[in-house]
Scaffold this active site. Sequence first.
Site: not given
Ligand code: FPP
Length: 262
Positions: A37, A85
């Site tokens: 996150d 998501n």
């Molecule tokens: C949460 O941050 C993260 C995600 C929803 C996506 C995670 C994905 C990756 C790191 C890339 C692809 C993954 C793999 C396994 C190759 P957020 O967007 O919710 O952050 P925020 O809470 O700060 O808005």
Amino acid sequence: MALADVLAGVPKGSPEEAISRRLDFDRLPKHVAIIMDGNGRWAAERHLPRVEGHRAGIDSVRDTVETSARLGLSVLTLYAFSVENWKRPVPEVSALMGLLRHYLRAELKTLLKNNIQFRVIGQLDRLSPDVREELEAAVARTATNTGMVFSIALSYGGRAEIVDAARQAIIRGIAPEALDEDVFSSFLYTAGQPDPDLLIRTSGEMRVSNFLLWQIAYAEIWVTDTFWPDFRARHLLEAVADYQRRDRRYGAVSSDPVGATN
Ligand code: FPP
């Protein structure tokens, strides 16, 4: 795997080396699950579009997979995309799927070389056919690997998984009196895997966000303020070291009531 494998992947004299040397390799968590996150906030701090946070998060994925395999974990599960998501803007969802495909293309060789078995859990029928094909190909290519299982939770929801498992049990004609926790677990996406011993969450939020709800019943939880794109081997090693200081009681009395080893 053992200390030597971890040391081969960390700089000499680094904090990572010091933490690794203090770990008890006979008491490692078998399964570590991570809620990645903070990608959006990482990007916002740098005045970058959110997708740049996800892109930077790929380096953290690579580092975490490598360190986990060196440590000798049995299972590493990363929460990449939840059922919730899907409500994100279409361009962000497409970018995430693109990054995932890019990761698989770039890393498949490394997964094969390191004997890592790649898996995906979630409602995969909601993914576009091209993404699904690519994932299925990577799963098939690594299916006979015998090392760490690296599992990505994609289009995943813990409640949805439990409902899917209940449906499967009904479809298979399991009689009510035959249904117990072990039988039920065998219908989950994680069938055959040990439950997570350690659940890590980045970016400081104190939530489990519908992740592996059944499986984390007794997991130790470790939260860091670090945003996912800044998460590296050091954080994973710190989490494991902290896990080893916990007294896991599973609802029973303390094995160490005076806290002598805590
Ligand atoms: C949460 O941050 C993260 C995600 C929803 C996506 C995670 C994905 C990756 C790191 C890339 C692809 C993954 C793999 C396994 C190759 P957020 O967007 O919710 O952050 P925020 O809470 O700060 O808005």
